[in-house]
Design a protein around this motif. Structure first.
Motif, PDB file in Angstrom:
ATOM      1  N   ILE A 152      17.010   1.833   2.310  1.00 49.30           N
ATOM      2  CA  ILE A 152      17.902   2.915   1.877  1.00 49.30           C
ATOM      3  C   ILE A 152      18.622   2.452   0.626  1.00 49.30           C
ATOM      4  N   GLY A 153      18.603   3.270  -0.400  1.00 46.95           N
ATOM      5  CA  GLY A 153      19.379   3.016  -1.595  1.00 46.95           C
ATOM      6  C   GLY A 153      20.715   3.743  -1.514  1.00 46.95           C
ATOM      7  N   VAL A 154      21.805   3.019  -1.713  1.00 43.55           N
ATOM      8  CA  VAL A 154      23.147   3.573  -1.568  1.00 43.55           C
ATOM      9  C   VAL A 154      23.716   3.890  -2.941  1.00 43.55           C
ATOM     10  N   GLY A 155      23.936   5.175  -3.206  1.00 47.19           N
ATOM     11  CA  GLY A 155      24.542   5.600  -4.456  1.00 47.19           C
ATOM     12  C   GLY A 155      25.954   6.093  -4.250  1.00 47.19           C
ATOM     13  N   ILE A 156      26.479   6.784  -5.234  1.00 45.75           N
ATOM     14  CA  ILE A 156      27.804   7.389  -5.137  1.00 45.75           C
ATOM     15  C   ILE A 156      27.604   8.881  -4.897  1.00 45.75           C
ATOM     16  N   GLY A 157      27.851   9.311  -3.666  1.00 44.77           N
ATOM     17  CA  GLY A 157      27.618  10.699  -3.314  1.00 44.77           C
ATOM     18  C   GLY A 157      26.153  11.058  -3.227  1.00 44.77           C
ATOM     19  N   GLU A 158      25.290  10.054  -3.028  1.00 45.29           N
ATOM     20  CA  GLU A 158      23.858  10.303  -2.896  1.00 45.29           C
ATOM     21  C   GLU A 158      23.202   9.099  -2.233  1.00 45.29           C
ATOM     22  N   TYR A 159      22.097   9.365  -1.534  1.00 43.29           N
ATOM     23  CA  TYR A 159      21.350   8.311  -0.855  1.00 43.29           C
ATOM     24  C   TYR A 159      19.864   8.509  -1.133  1.00 43.29           C
ATOM     25  N   PHE A 160      19.133   7.403  -1.066  1.00 42.86           N
ATOM     26  CA  PHE A 160      17.704   7.440  -1.338  1.00 42.86           C
ATOM     27  C   PHE A 160      16.966   6.574  -0.320  1.00 42.86           C
ATOM     28  N   ILE A 161      15.670   6.818  -0.186  1.00 39.98           N
ATOM     29  CA  ILE A 161      14.814   5.947   0.621  1.00 39.98           C
ATOM     30  C   ILE A 161      13.632   5.515  -0.236  1.00 39.98           C
ATOM     31  N   SER A 162      13.074   4.369   0.091  1.00 39.62           N
ATOM     32  CA  SER A 162      11.853   3.930  -0.582  1.00 39.62           C
ATOM     33  C   SER A 162      11.193   2.826   0.226  1.00 39.62           C
ATOM     34  N   SER A 163       9.894   2.671   0.018  1.00 39.63           N
ATOM     35  CA  SER A 163       9.163   1.565   0.632  1.00 39.63           C
ATOM     36  C   SER A 163       9.370   0.271  -0.142  1.00 39.63           C
TER      37      SER A 163
ATOM     38  N   MET B 120       0.844  -1.175   0.000  1.00 38.35           N
ATOM     39  CA  MET B 120       0.000   0.000   0.000  1.00 38.35           C
ATOM     40  C   MET B 120       0.887   1.235   0.000  1.00 38.35           C
ATOM     41  N   CYS B 121       0.415   2.297  -0.511  1.00 42.64           N
ATOM     42  CA  CYS B 121       1.158   3.546  -0.542  1.00 42.64           C
ATOM     43  C   CYS B 121       2.589   3.318  -1.020  1.00 42.64           C
ATOM     44  N   GLY B 122       3.249   4.384  -1.357  1.00 41.56           N
ATOM     45  CA  GLY B 122       4.634   4.270  -1.785  1.00 41.56           C
ATOM     46  C   GLY B 122       5.413   5.506  -1.393  1.00 41.56           C
ATOM     47  N   ILE B 123       6.610   5.296  -0.884  1.00 36.89           N
ATOM     48  CA  ILE B 123       7.501   6.391  -0.501  1.00 36.89           C
ATOM     49  C   ILE B 123       8.750   6.336  -1.365  1.00 36.89           C
ATOM     50  N   VAL B 124       9.176   7.499  -1.856  1.00 37.86           N
ATOM     51  CA  VAL B 124      10.481   7.656  -2.488  1.00 37.86           C
ATOM     52  C   VAL B 124      11.068   8.959  -1.973  1.00 37.86           C
ATOM     53  N   GLY B 125      12.342   8.973  -1.700  1.00 35.62           N
ATOM     54  CA  GLY B 125      13.003  10.201  -1.274  1.00 35.62           C
ATOM     55  C   GLY B 125      14.484  10.116  -1.583  1.00 35.62           C
ATOM     56  N   GLY B 126      15.160  11.259  -1.524  1.00 38.16           N
ATOM     57  CA  GLY B 126      16.584  11.217  -1.790  1.00 38.16           C
ATOM     58  C   GLY B 126      17.288  12.519  -1.510  1.00 38.16           C
ATOM     59  N   ILE B 127      18.615  12.425  -1.463  1.00 39.85           N
ATOM     60  CA  ILE B 127      19.459  13.597  -1.295  1.00 39.85           C
ATOM     61  C   ILE B 127      20.691  13.393  -2.157  1.00 39.85           C
ATOM     62  N   ALA B 128      21.025  14.410  -2.966  1.00 40.48           N
ATOM     63  CA  ALA B 128      22.109  14.281  -3.939  1.00 40.48           C
ATOM     64  C   ALA B 128      22.638  15.655  -4.298  1.00 40.48           C
ATOM     65  N   GLU B 129      23.690  15.673  -5.099  1.00 35.11           N
ATOM     66  CA  GLU B 129      24.192  16.933  -5.651  1.00 35.11           C
ATOM     67  C   GLU B 129      23.324  17.401  -6.811  1.00 35.11           C
ATOM     68  N   ARG B 130      22.716  16.457  -7.511  1.00 39.68           N
ATOM     69  CA  ARG B 130      21.945  16.768  -8.717  1.00 39.68           C
ATOM     70  C   ARG B 130      20.472  17.025  -8.394  1.00 39.68           C
ATOM     71  N   ASN B 131      19.752  17.521  -9.377  1.00 38.18           N
ATOM     72  CA  ASN B 131      18.303  17.658  -9.272  1.00 38.18           C
ATOM     73  C   ASN B 131      17.687  16.251  -9.285  1.00 38.18           C
TER      74      ASN B 131
ATOM     75  N   TYR C 283       4.154   2.723  10.917  1.00 39.62           N
ATOM     76  CA  TYR C 283       4.436   3.806   9.993  1.00 39.62           C
ATOM     77  C   TYR C 283       5.859   3.727   9.456  1.00 39.62           C
ATOM     78  N   ALA C 284       6.029   4.306   8.280  1.00 36.84           N
ATOM     79  CA  ALA C 284       7.338   4.638   7.728  1.00 36.84           C
ATOM     80  C   ALA C 284       7.255   6.109   7.364  1.00 36.84           C
ATOM     81  N   LEU C 285       8.308   6.862   7.673  1.00 34.61           N
ATOM     82  CA  LEU C 285       8.285   8.309   7.486  1.00 34.61           C
ATOM     83  C   LEU C 285       9.506   8.773   6.708  1.00 34.61           C
ATOM     84  N   GLY C 286       9.284   9.771   5.850  1.00 39.14           N
ATOM     85  CA  GLY C 286      10.365  10.526   5.240  1.00 39.14           C
ATOM     86  C   GLY C 286      10.126  11.990   5.554  1.00 39.14           C
ATOM     87  N   ILE C 287      11.129  12.701   6.070  1.00 37.00           N
ATOM     88  CA  ILE C 287      10.934  14.064   6.585  1.00 37.00           C
ATOM     89  C   ILE C 287      12.074  14.957   6.106  1.00 37.00           C
TER      90      ILE C 287
END
Length: 612
Positions: free
Chosen positions: A180-191, A1-12, A156-160
């Motif tokens: 948590i998705g592990v990238g190179i110089g960036e990280y992401f979250i998802s359900s 049910m529902c879906g979460i995606v989030g991230g932090i990176a240098e790029r858009n 619950y699962a939360l992204g803030i």
């Protein structure tokens, strides 16, 4: 049910978030939204309906940023609408949420007394306001979030994110899956890791109670306030392919993938005419001690368990009970020593099944009662796999269609493998029967392929269902659960009211429903119940019912007036439930297509039921 995606990176990352939402569409949803931070400013877009609507709105507004969160919502509190869609905000704070905050009304009242204004009917908005209020006393976003967690009751699962702290993203897992998705110089979250495969195949699977701070160059994970480390798991991205290929719908593709899926599932355990020596080898001491089996499951998985109940008791003489997880978890069942508690779930995250598992483990530990737990599941990284003593994977590959098909037949195959294993270690199955069942399992993929060749004929029959409002499915013995499953499939995706019954129950009520306008689907394998089933068919025809019969080719059942027959290739009576699942799946699929429904994403339903 529902879906979460989030991230932090240098790029858009707006495109990453939107692509992630597209990949989560299979889970079921009614609205979608995203929030991004750019130059210290929080921007948000939300739309009702498909993710495509959100993509269009994002293109029009040009929303962008290098830290953000996105969400597909399946309504629990408040009707589908733009103001109820996630993310929810409080000043500079934005929150996405899967699950249910059970005490949200109490929290809402407290927040309103503090002057907070609510713009939605959701339980999620309280989280945004709580975080904003906590930041008045604690400037650090992670500490502020950790301070409000004890106030939240539920799963619950939360992204803030916080526009005033644009270099971090906070995530929380409590009863609802999050990776948590592990990238190179960036990280992401998802359900669901499926959403992140375009950007990474390396994942950290969070455990219950984990709180996370993600920055572009670091990830910090805390459990009960203490910093911990979780391992990074690398997935083979090719295994997670979600393309429809040449098929019109995922459901049809997955129906036709069943011969291979069953083949893969049985091949992990069989070596010629024997079980592999290392198959569940580590479970041998426990399985030797098992005196009773309790199956816990929901929906389609429950139907697989119903078939297995017959198998456990008739093949290896092991007492077996099965119960719907949402009922089992609340009736405080008596814990019986040396019971195998067997949880069946496609996703391994089914909320009621997980809760029932955790409760029984806790109570068994408190009473010092020896039990064993096991999961049959399609996701190797799921909570259920991690939290049981043993597990047996169904190697079905990703199942995107909400109405389960290949997950169901591979569950049946896996259950038969488990029965063979227990029968072997307990010496409760004869050599002759074990050989018969193993040979039948190897034969199963071929028979599935032969059954799929009836697709065109089943399509022709499905045209007679399009204008119907009701339908009955009848079976006996191990095919009573298949009748239940057939009825579930038809109502799930075509929205025709359908009921499955044990054919012997006709005289006890269902016969009153039969008339000239009532299609009745019959499952008629070649077994020792066939003659009794033929009598039930006569009862229906005598009341004017129109029969649609899926019958063994040697059953002696043939087409006649108001009796349509599709002959199914012969298979061992023990494995016939796997084969007879296919025609009812195809019937439901074709009826739904002809009625113009959304086959892969039927209304009001979700693929992975991660809330109660």
């Amino acid at each position: 049910m529902c879906g979460i995606v989030g991230g932090i990176a240098e790029r858009n990352i707006s495109g990453v978030l939107l692509e992630g939402l597209k990949r989560l569409e299979y889970r079921g949803y009614d609205s979608a939204g995203l929030a991004l931070i750019a130059s210290g400013q929080l921007s948000r877009e939300r739309e009702v309906g498909k993710v495509a609507n959100l993509v269009h709105a994002a293109e029009q507004s040009g929303i962008h940023g290098n830290v953000g969160i996105a969400h597909t919502r399946w309504a629990t509190h408040g009707k589908p609408s733009q103001h109820n869609a996630h993310p929810h905000t409080s000043h500079n704070i934005a929150v996405v949420h899967n699950g249910i905050i059970e005490n949200y009304q109490e929290l809402k009242t407290e927040l309103q007394a503090l002057g907070y204004q609510f713009t939605s009917e959701t339980d999620t908005e309280v989280v945004a306001h709580l975080v904003h209020h906590a930041l008045k006393n604690q400037a650090d976003l992670l500490l502020a979030v950790q301070s409000i967690i004890p106030k939240l009751k539920g799963a619950y699962a939360l992204g803030i994110i916080d526009a005033n702290q644009p270099d971090e993203l906070i995530a929380v897992r409590e009863g609802s899956p999050l990776v948590i998705g592990v990238g190179i110089g960036e990280y992401f979250i998802s359900s669901d890791q499926l959403a992140l495969l375009p950007v990474t195949n390396r994942f950290i699977y969070l455990e219950e109670g984990d709180t996370v701070r993600l920055k572009r160059d670091s990830v910090e994970i805390f459990a009960h306030g203490q910093a911990i480390e979780r391992p990074v798991t690398e997935l083979d991205a090719t295994v997670m392919s979600s393309s429809k290929g040449e098929y019109r719908h995922f459901m049809l593709k997955e129906i036709f993938e069943q011969p291979n899926a069953v083949q893969q599932t049985i091949a992990q355990a069989l070596d010629g005419n024997a079980l592999k020596e290392n198959f569940l080898e580590h479970a041998n001491p426990a399985l030797t001690q098992v005196q009773h089996v309790q199956i816990i499951a929901c929906g389609t998985s429950y139907h697989a368990g119903l078939v297995a109940k017959y198998w456990f008791e008739q093949i290896i003489g092991l007492p077996c009970q099965i119960e719907i997880a949402s009922e089992f978890r609340y009736r405080h069942p008596v814990i019986i020593a040396n019971t195998l508690y067997l949880c069946i779930s496609q996703s391994g995250e089914t909320a009621d099944t997980l809760a029932a598992l955790r409760d029984i483990q806790k109570r068994a530990k408190a009473s010092n009662t020896p039990i064993y737990t096991m999961a049959i599941c399609n996701v190797s990284t799921s909570s259920m796999i991690r939290e049981t003593n043993f597990h047996l994977l169904t190697l079905a590959g990703p199942e995107i269609g909400v109405a389960s098909t290949k997950a169901f037949t591979t569950q049946l195959a896996a259950l038969m493998l488990l029965i063979l294993k227990i029968g072997e270690v307990k010496q409760s199955i004869t050599t002759e029967l074990k050989l018969e069942l193993i040979q039948a399992l190897w034969h199963c993929p071929k028979v599935l392929n032969e059954t799929l060749k009836h697709d065109a004929k089943i399509l022709s029959l499905s045209e007679l269902f399009v204008e119907k409002a009701h339908c009955l499915f009848l079976g006996r013995g191990t095919h009573y659960p298949i009748a239940l499953e057939g009825a579930l499939k038809l109502k799930e995706i075509s929205y025709i009211h359908a009921e499955g019954y044990a054919a012997g129950e006709l005289k006890h009520g269902p016969l009153a429903l039969v008339d000239n306008d009532m299609p009745v689907v019959i499952l008629a394998p070649q077994d020792d119940m066939l003659d009794k089933l033929k009598s039930n068919m006569e009862e229906v025809q005598a009341r004017g019912g129109e029969l649609f019969v899926f019958a063994d080719e040697h059953s002696g059942i043939h087409k006649k007036d108001r009796q349509h027959v599709v002959h199914i290739p012969q298979i061992s009576q023990w494995l016939a439930p796997i084969i007879y699942s296919v025609p009812v799946q195809l019937l439901s699929y074709h009826v739904a297509v002809l009625r113009g429904t959304d086959v892969d994403q039927p209304r009001n339903l979700a693929k992975s039921v991660t809330v109660e």
